[in-house]
Design a protein around this motif. Structure first.
Motif, PDB file in Angstrom:
ATOM      1  N   VAL A 183       0.815  -1.205   0.000  1.00  0.00           N
ATOM      2  CA  VAL A 183       0.000   0.000   0.000  1.00  0.00           C
ATOM      3  C   VAL A 183       0.855   1.264   0.000  1.00  0.00           C
ATOM      4  O   VAL A 183       0.434   2.317  -0.435  1.00  0.00           O
ATOM      5  CB  VAL A 183      -0.980  -0.037   1.194  1.00  0.00           C
ATOM      6  N   ARG A 184       2.104   1.154   0.427  1.00  0.00           N
ATOM      7  CA  ARG A 184       2.981   2.338   0.480  1.00  0.00           C
ATOM      8  C   ARG A 184       3.178   2.939  -0.897  1.00  0.00           C
ATOM      9  O   ARG A 184       3.108   4.150  -1.074  1.00  0.00           O
ATOM     10  CB  ARG A 184       4.354   1.961   1.048  1.00  0.00           C
ATOM     11  N   THR A 185       3.461   2.066  -1.876  1.00  0.00           N
ATOM     12  CA  THR A 185       3.690   2.580  -3.225  1.00  0.00           C
ATOM     13  C   THR A 185       2.420   3.205  -3.780  1.00  0.00           C
ATOM     14  O   THR A 185       2.466   4.241  -4.444  1.00  0.00           O
ATOM     15  CB  THR A 185       4.164   1.438  -4.135  1.00  0.00           C
ATOM     16  N   LEU A 186       1.265   2.561  -3.504  1.00  0.00           N
ATOM     17  CA  LEU A 186       0.005   3.134  -3.965  1.00  0.00           C
ATOM     18  C   LEU A 186      -0.208   4.521  -3.359  1.00  0.00           C
ATOM     19  O   LEU A 186      -0.657   5.449  -4.015  1.00  0.00           O
ATOM     20  CB  LEU A 186      -1.163   2.213  -3.603  1.00  0.00           C
ATOM     21  N   GLU A 187       0.136   4.645  -2.073  1.00  0.00           N
ATOM     22  CA  GLU A 187       0.001   5.941  -1.412  1.00  0.00           C
ATOM     23  C   GLU A 187       0.920   6.971  -2.039  1.00  0.00           C
ATOM     24  O   GLU A 187       0.536   8.127  -2.225  1.00  0.00           O
ATOM     25  CB  GLU A 187       0.381   5.816   0.060  1.00  0.00           C
ATOM     26  N   GLU A 188       2.148   6.558  -2.352  1.00  0.00           N
ATOM     27  CA  GLU A 188       3.076   7.492  -2.993  1.00  0.00           C
ATOM     28  C   GLU A 188       2.520   7.926  -4.336  1.00  0.00           C
ATOM     29  O   GLU A 188       2.636   9.088  -4.726  1.00  0.00           O
ATOM     30  CB  GLU A 188       4.450   6.841  -3.154  1.00  0.00           C
ATOM     31  N   SER A 208      -3.946  14.538  -0.348  1.00  0.00           N
ATOM     32  CA  SER A 208      -3.486  14.759   1.023  1.00  0.00           C
ATOM     33  C   SER A 208      -3.474  13.425   1.776  1.00  0.00           C
ATOM     34  O   SER A 208      -4.075  12.465   1.326  1.00  0.00           O
ATOM     35  CB  SER A 208      -4.425  15.736   1.731  1.00  0.00           C
ATOM     36  N   PRO A 209      -2.789  13.370   2.920  1.00  0.00           N
ATOM     37  CA  PRO A 209      -2.740  12.098   3.673  1.00  0.00           C
ATOM     38  C   PRO A 209      -4.130  11.519   3.958  1.00  0.00           C
ATOM     39  O   PRO A 209      -4.342  10.315   3.818  1.00  0.00           O
ATOM     40  CB  PRO A 209      -2.024  12.487   4.961  1.00  0.00           C
ATOM     41  N   THR A 243       5.894  14.500   6.345  1.00  0.00           N
ATOM     42  CA  THR A 243       5.646  14.794   7.753  1.00  0.00           C
ATOM     43  C   THR A 243       4.149  14.888   8.047  1.00  0.00           C
ATOM     44  O   THR A 243       3.711  14.508   9.122  1.00  0.00           O
ATOM     45  CB  THR A 243       6.307  16.118   8.159  1.00  0.00           C
ATOM     46  N   SER A 244       3.363  15.386   7.066  1.00  0.00           N
ATOM     47  CA  SER A 244       1.925  15.502   7.316  1.00  0.00           C
ATOM     48  C   SER A 244       1.303  14.116   7.473  1.00  0.00           C
ATOM     49  O   SER A 244       0.401  13.918   8.277  1.00  0.00           O
ATOM     50  CB  SER A 244       1.258  16.266   6.174  1.00  0.00           C
ATOM     51  N   ALA A 245       1.812  13.131   6.718  1.00  0.00           N
ATOM     52  CA  ALA A 245       1.310  11.767   6.863  1.00  0.00           C
ATOM     53  C   ALA A 245       1.722  11.183   8.212  1.00  0.00           C
ATOM     54  O   ALA A 245       0.962  10.440   8.832  1.00  0.00           O
ATOM     55  CB  ALA A 245       1.837  10.896   5.729  1.00  0.00           C
ATOM     56  N   ASP A 246       2.936  11.547   8.673  1.00  0.00           N
ATOM     57  CA  ASP A 246       3.359  11.085   9.996  1.00  0.00           C
ATOM     58  C   ASP A 246       2.433  11.620  11.079  1.00  0.00           C
ATOM     59  O   ASP A 246       2.081  10.912  12.021  1.00  0.00           O
ATOM     60  CB  ASP A 246       4.788  11.562  10.290  1.00  0.00           C
ATOM     61  N   ARG A 247       2.053  12.882  10.910  1.00  0.00           N
ATOM     62  CA  ARG A 247       1.140  13.478  11.899  1.00  0.00           C
ATOM     63  C   ARG A 247      -0.186  12.722  11.911  1.00  0.00           C
ATOM     64  O   ARG A 247      -0.729  12.410  12.960  1.00  0.00           O
ATOM     65  CB  ARG A 247       0.906  14.953  11.564  1.00  0.00           C
ATOM     66  N   PHE A 258      -8.521   7.429   2.651  1.00  0.00           N
ATOM     67  CA  PHE A 258      -9.878   7.008   2.281  1.00  0.00           C
ATOM     68  C   PHE A 258      -9.986   6.554   0.825  1.00  0.00           C
ATOM     69  O   PHE A 258     -10.779   5.679   0.515  1.00  0.00           O
ATOM     70  CB  PHE A 258     -10.878   8.138   2.567  1.00  0.00           C
ATOM     71  N   HIS A 259      -9.186   7.145  -0.084  1.00  0.00           N
ATOM     72  CA  HIS A 259      -9.316   6.789  -1.498  1.00  0.00           C
ATOM     73  C   HIS A 259      -8.519   5.553  -1.868  1.00  0.00           C
ATOM     74  O   HIS A 259      -8.874   4.817  -2.775  1.00  0.00           O
ATOM     75  CB  HIS A 259      -8.848   7.945  -2.387  1.00  0.00           C
TER      76      HIS A 259
END
Lengths: 347, 288, 272
Positions: free
Chosen positions: B164-169, B177-178, C2-6, B183-184
Motif C-alpha cells: 500500500v505504500r507505493t500506492l500511497e506514494e 493529502s494524507p 511529515t503531514s502523513a506522519d502526523r 480514504f481513497h
C-alpha cells in the motif's frame, strides 16, 4: 489535448541523504536542470539515483543544508502532494480499486475539478496516448505495456511541472521496452516538459536523455550529453558502465600518447600514467605504415555485415575492433590502428 | 499414493481412515445430537416421541432478549474495532520498526491472556464506577479489547501484501493529502482484510463467554451467558434448542470465514512470505 | 511525508488511549490488588507456596500437556490422511471438521455432556453393549475430552496447511535413497511440519491452561486454575488471591505463546 510547456527549471544544492540507520545513500550534490530538459539518472542499483529522484519528487527530504528549487522557488519543505509533479513508478502504483479512467482522473479529483470536466480531460489524455478504448477497464485486466501507458497518462493528466520516471520500463520485456522507449521519447519532446528519468539501462539512457547523470555510490560520476558519456567517459567507472571495451595503458608526453603498441598525437598536459579508452566502432584498421599504432591480429570473428577483430599489442594488451566484412584481415598479420580523435577519452 | 501397493501400507491406510472417522464422529455426532434434541419432543424417549418446534419457540420466548443483545453487542464491537483498528493498522504498517512491533505486541497481548484474568482486571479497575459497571458499555469494552487484535492483524496482513505504500506514494504524487490517500487508496485496497477481520470480530463477539460471564449483569446477558444458564437450569431439550439457535447464528459466519481462509493465505503468502507467517493463524487464540 | 506522519500519530492515539485505559491500567491495578492483600507481596507466590494452589497448578499443567499431546497426535494422523488422499466428499468432510473452530467453551462443554454425560450417547451405547454406563463428562476426563474437542479443528487446519506446503519431492528423494516409510515419516515429513506442530501445540496448551467456559459448564468442582480463580473471586471474595492467580495464569499462557512464536518464527525463517 493541449499540454503547454509548463516545465520547471530545477535546482538542487547540497542535497545529500543519510537514512535513519546511518546509511549514506547520497553524498551532498549540486545539479541544475533547465526547463524542458530530459535528464537521465543512470547507474547500477544502489547508486543513489532513485533516492535523488525521490528527493526531487518530495518523497524524501534531503539532509539538513540541502535545498531544492523549482523555477527558483524553494520547495525543500513542500511534501510531494503540493509540488505538482507527475510520477511514474517502477511498479506503476495504479490503484486496483479504480478503473483506468478513474486512475487517470484521480489527480484532478483531489484538485477539486468537477466530475464531467475531469473525465473530459482524462479522456483527452488517454486519446493522446491512443488508449482511450481502455478507459473502463479494471487495472487487473491490463497488459504490462497498457499499464505503463496508463501510468504515464495518469502522471500527465495533472499537467505537472516536471515528470519523474522511476525505471518505468524495467518490468517489461525487451521488445516492448524498445517500442515504449521510442514512444516516451517522442512524447517528452512534443510536450517539452522537464523530465527526470531513472534507469540502470545504458541503451535507454543514451536514447532518451538530453543529458545523462552517471551515478556511483551516492555521488555523480559524470554529467554530459549521451555522446560525451558514450565516447568520452571521464573515469574508469563510467567507461566500464557504458560498456567501453578497449583500454591502452601508456603515458602522455609532449602532445603524444605513447604505449607499447606505438604512439599517436593527443593534446593534453604530460602524464606519466594514462589510459586511453575507446570503443570498437571508434577504431578502424589500416596498413601498419599509415599509423603509429601497430598490433598483431589474433582472431577474426565473421559476423555477417561486419567482422570483429581481436588484436594483441607488443606487451600482450588485447583490443577489439570492428571492421567491414569485405576488409581483408588475416590472423597473424600485423595491422595498423586508426582512432577517431573525437571519440577518444584519456583517464 | 495408491493405497493398494503393499499390505503394511494398506494397514496404515486403514488405521488412518479409522482415526479420521472416529475424530469426525467425536466432533460431529454431539453437534448432530444437539440439533436433533432441539427438535425432539422428549429426548430421553428418543425420536419416537415425535418432532416438534415447541422447544425452539420456548427458547425464543425465554431468551430473545439475549439474542438481540448479543447481535447488538457484536455490531457495536465491530463498529468500535473498525474505528480504532483500521486507521491504527495503517499507521502501524507504514513505519515497520521496533516501535511498531512493540505497539503491536502490547495491543495483541489480550489474546494471549485468558479472558478470565482480563475480566478480573477490568472489574477491579472499574467495578467501582457503578453506572459504567452496570451499562452494556462495560461488556463492550471487554469484547473490543479481545477482538481488536484480530481486526488489526487481518488489516495489517492485507496492507503489507498489497504494498500500500507505493500506492500511497502514487496518490501523493497526484496531489492527494494524507487523509484523502487513506480514504481513497488505503481503505478500498484493504477491503478484503477489513471484511475478514469484521467476520472474525462478529463471530468471536457472539461466541465470547470467558470475559462476558464475569462482566455481565442481569440486564446485560449475552447469548452464551444465557446458554450457560440454560445448561445449568433448563431441561435438555431447551438447552439443545437454544444451542441450535446459536448454531444458526454462528455457522454462516464460520462458513464465510472458511471461504476467506481458503483464499487469502494463498495470496498473501505468495507476495510476502515473512509477513503472512507472522503470529498464529487468525482464528487462534480464543479460549474455551 | 511529515503531514502523513502526523496523521499516523493521530490515528494511533485512540488505540493508545483505549489500550492504556482498559488494558494497561487494569493490569497494573491487578498487580497492586494481588500484592495488597493480608499476605502482602508473598501473595504473588501463593500459587507455589499454597499446597492446594500448587496442586491445582500441577494438575492444570498435566491436563494441558495431555490435551496438547493427544491433539497433536490425532491431528497429525488425520491431517496427513486428509491431505494425502482424495475421495468424494473430502472437501465437505474437511469443512465440517473445521466448523467447530469457533464454538465457545460453554457449547463445547454441552457437546461433552451430550456425549459422555448422564444421558450421554456414549453411556447409552456402552450400556446397550453390556459394558455398563460410561459417564465421565463431569470429571477431568470430560475436561480432557472438551479441550481436545476445542483444539482439534484449529490444529487440523494448521497441520493440513503445513502438509500441503511440504515439497513431495523431498519424500520421493528420501525413498529413492532407500528410506522406509517409517524413516520418511521420521526424517522428512515430521521435521517438515515441525514448525506447525510447535505453533499449534503452543496454542492448544495455552488454551487448555486458560480455559474457563468448558470447565464452568461441566462442573464447578474440577480443580483447574481457572475454576479456582473463579471460586476465590466470586464465592470467597478473596480478591488478592484471585488477582495473584490470574497474573500467574496470564504469565503462563503469554509466556508459552511468546516463547514458541520466537522459536517457530526463527524456524520458519531458517527454512526459507
Amino acid at each position: 489535448m493541449t499540454l503547454t510547456a509548463t516545465g520547471a527549471a530545477i535546482t538542487l544544492s547540497g542535497c545529500g541523504k543519510t537514512f535513519a540507520d546511518g546509511t549514506r545513500a547520497l553524498e551532498p550534490l549540486d545539479l541544475s536542470i533547465p526547463a524542458g530538459e530530459t535528464l537521465v539518472l543512470l547507474g547500477p542499483s544502489g547508486c543513489g539515483k532513485t533516492t535523488l529522484l525521490r528527493i526531487i519528487a518530495g518523497l524524501e527530504s534531503p539532509d539538513a543544508g540541502g535545498h531544492i528549487a523549482f523555477d527558483g522557488a524553494d520547495v525543500t519543505t513542500l511534501p510531494i502532494e503540493k509540488r505538482n509533479v507527475g510520477m511514474v513508478f517502477q511498479s506503476y502504483a495504479l490503484f486496483p480499486n479504480m478503473s483506468v479512467i478513474d486512475n487517470v482522473a484521480y489527480g484532478l479529483r483531489v484538485r477539486g475539478v468537477a466530475k464531467a470536466e475531469r473525465l473530459r480531460q482524462a479522456h483527452a489524455v488517454l486519446e493522446m496516448m491512443r488508449i482511450d478504448t481502455l478507459a473502463e477497464r479494471r487495472i487487473t485486466q491490463l497488459s504490462g505495456g497498457q499499464r505503463q501507458r496508463v501510468a504515464l497518462a495518469r502522471a500527465l493528466a495533472v499537467r505537472p511541472r516536471v515528470i519523474l520516471l522511476d525505471e518505468p520500463l524495467t518490468a517489461l520485456d525487451a521488445a516492448l521496452r524498445e517500442h515504449l522507449r521510442a514512444e516516451i521519447d517522442s512524447l517528452l519532446r512534443r510536450l517539452a516538459i522537464t523530465a527526470i528519468y531513472v534507469t540502470h539501462d545504458q541503451a535507454e539512457a543514451l536514447a532518451l536523455g538530453d543529458r545523462i547523470v552517471v551515478m556511483r555510490q551516492g555521488a555523480i560520476a559524470q554529467v554530459g550529453t549521451p555522446r560525451e558519456v558514450y565516447f568520452q567517459p571521464q573515469n574508469d567507472f563510467v567507461a566500464t558502465f557504458v560498456g567501453i571495451t578497449n583500454r591502452l595503458a601508456g603515458s602522455l608526453k609532449a602532445g603524444h600518447f605513447a604505449s607499447a603498441a606505438g604512439s599517436l598525437p593527443f593534446a593534453g598536459a604530460d602524464k606519466a600514467e594514462a589510459t586511453l579508452l575507446f570503443r570498437p566502432e571508434a577504431a578502424s584498421l589500416c596498413a601498419p605504415e599509415e599509423t603509429g599504432l601497430v598490433f598483431q591480429v589474433e582472431q577474426v570473428q565473421f559476423q555477417g555485415a561486419r567482422q570483429r577483430v581481436v588484436l594483441a599489442g607488443a606487451d600482450g594488451t588485447r583490443v577489439v575492433v570492428e571492421a567491414p566484412a569485405e576488409q581483408l584481415v588475416a590472423a597473424g598479420a600485423a595491422m595498423g590502428l586508426r582512432l577517431d580523435p573525437s571519440r577518444l577519452s584519456l583517464v | 499414493m495408491s493405497p493398494r501397493s503393499m499390505s503394511p501400507h494398506r494397514l496404515t491406510f486403514a488405521l488412518q481412515l479409522l482415526v479420521t472417522l472416529v475424530v469426525a464422529a467425536f466432533l460431529l455426532v454431539p453437534a448432530g445430537a444437539s440439533i436433533l434434541a432441539g427438535f425432539t419432543a422428549n429426548y430421553f424417549r428418543g425420536l419416537s416421541s415425535g418432532l416438534t418446534l415447541d422447544w425452539v419457540k420456548e427458547v425464543l420466548k425465554l431468551y430473545s432478549d439475549t439474542i438481540g443483545f448479543s447481535i447488538a453487542l457484536a455490531l457495536g464491537t465491530l463498529a468500535v474495532t473498525l474505528v480504532l483498528g483500521v486507521p491504527a493498522a495503517w499507521a502501524l504498517v507504514r513505519r515497520p520498526g521496533r516501535m511498531a512491533r512493540l505497539v503491536e505486541e502490547v495491543v495483541t497481548l489480550p489474546v494471549a491472556i485468558p479472558g478470565l484474568a482480563l475480566a478480573l482486571a477490568l472489574i477491579i479497575a472499574y467495578g467501582g464506577f457503578r453506572e459504567f459497571r452496570m451499562s452494556p458499555l462495560f461488556i463492550l469494552v471487554g469484547h473490543v479489547l479481545y477482538t481488536l487484535p484480530f481486526m488489526l492483524r487481518s488489516v495489517m496482513a492485507v496492507l503489507a501484501a498489497v504494498d500500500v505504500r507505493t500506492l500511497e506514494e502514487g496518490a501523493a504524487s497526484l496531489g492527494a493529502s494524507p487523509l484523502q490517500r487513506f480514504f481513497h487508496v488505503v481503505v478500498p485496497n484493504a477491503k478484503g482484510g477489513i471484511l475478514a477481520g469484521a467476520l472474525m470480530v462478529v463471530t468471536l463477539s457472539i461466541g465470547e463467554f470467558n470475559l462476558t460471564w464475569m462482566l455481565h449483569t442481569p440486564l446485560t446477558k449475552t447469548l452464551p451467558v444465557g446458554l450457560a444458564d440454560s445448561y445449568a437450569s433448563m431441561r435438555l431439550e431447551i438447552a439443545s434448542a437454544y444451542t441450535l439457535v446459536f448454531f444458526v447464528m454462528i455457522v454462516p459466519l464460520l462458513v464465510a470465514i472458511q471461504m476467506f481462509g481458503l483464499e487469502r493465505p494463498l495470496k498473501t503468502r505468495a507476495q510476502t512470505p515473512t509477513k503472512a507467517n507472522r503470529g498464529p493463524p487468525l482464528i487462534a487464540g480464543e479460549q474455551p | 511525508m511529515t503531514s502523513a506522519d502526523r496523521l499516523a500519530r493521530l490515528f494511533l492515539l485512540p488505540l493508545f488511549l483505549f489500550v492504556a485505559a482498559f488494558f494497561v491500567l487494569p493490569l497494573v491495578r491487578l498487580v497492586a490488588v494481588a500484592g495488597g492483600g493480608p499476605n502482602g507481596a508473598m501473595e504473588y507466590l501463593a500459587i507455589l507456596t499454597n499446597p492446594r494452589h500448587l496442586q491445582t497448578l500441577i494438575s492444570t499443567l498435566l491436563l494441558s500437556a495431555a490435551v496438547t499431546f493427544a491433539t497433536l497426535a490425532i491431528g497429525t494422523v488425520v491431517a496427513l490422511f486428509l491431505a494425502r488422499n482424495s475421495f468424494p466428499g473430502r472437501a465437505l468432510l474437511v469443512s465440517l471438521l473445521t466448523l467447530p473452530l469457533a464454538f465457545p467453551g460453554v457449547v463445547v462443554g454441552f457437546m461433552i455432556i451430550l456425549l459422555a454425560g448422564r444421558q450421554g450417547l456414549l453411556g447409552n451405547a456402552t450400556q446397550a453393549l453390556g459394558l455398563g454406563k460410561w459417564v465421565f463428562a463431569y470429571s477431568m476426563g470430560g475436561l480432557f475430552a472438551g479441550y481436545v474437542y476445542f483444539s482439534l479443528p484449529r490444529v487440523l487446519v494448521t497441520l493440513m496447511a503445513a502438509v500441503d506446503k511440504l515439497d513431495p519431492n523431498l519424500e520421493e528423494a528420501a525413498r529413492s535413497l532407500g528410506a522406509s516409510r517409517l524413516h520418511v515419516m521420521r526424517d522428512v515429513t515430521l521435521p517438515g511440519i515441525a514448525p506447525a506442530l510447535i505453533a499449534s501445540g503452543a496454542i492448544a496448551f495455552a488454551t487448555a491452561v486458560g480455559a474457563f467456559g468448558t470447565a464452568f459448564t461441566l462442573a464447578t468442582r474440577i480443580d483447574v486454575l481457572a475454576m479456582t480463580i473463579y471460586t476465590e473471586f466470586t464465592l470467597n471474595a478473596n480478591f488478592a488471591t484471585a488477582s495473584a492467580l490470574s497474573l500467574a495464569l496470564g504469565l503462563i499462557t503469554w509466556g508459552v505463546l511468546a516463547l514458541t512464536r520466537s522459536l517457530s518464527g526463527s524456524g520458519v525463517a531458517a527454512a526459507g
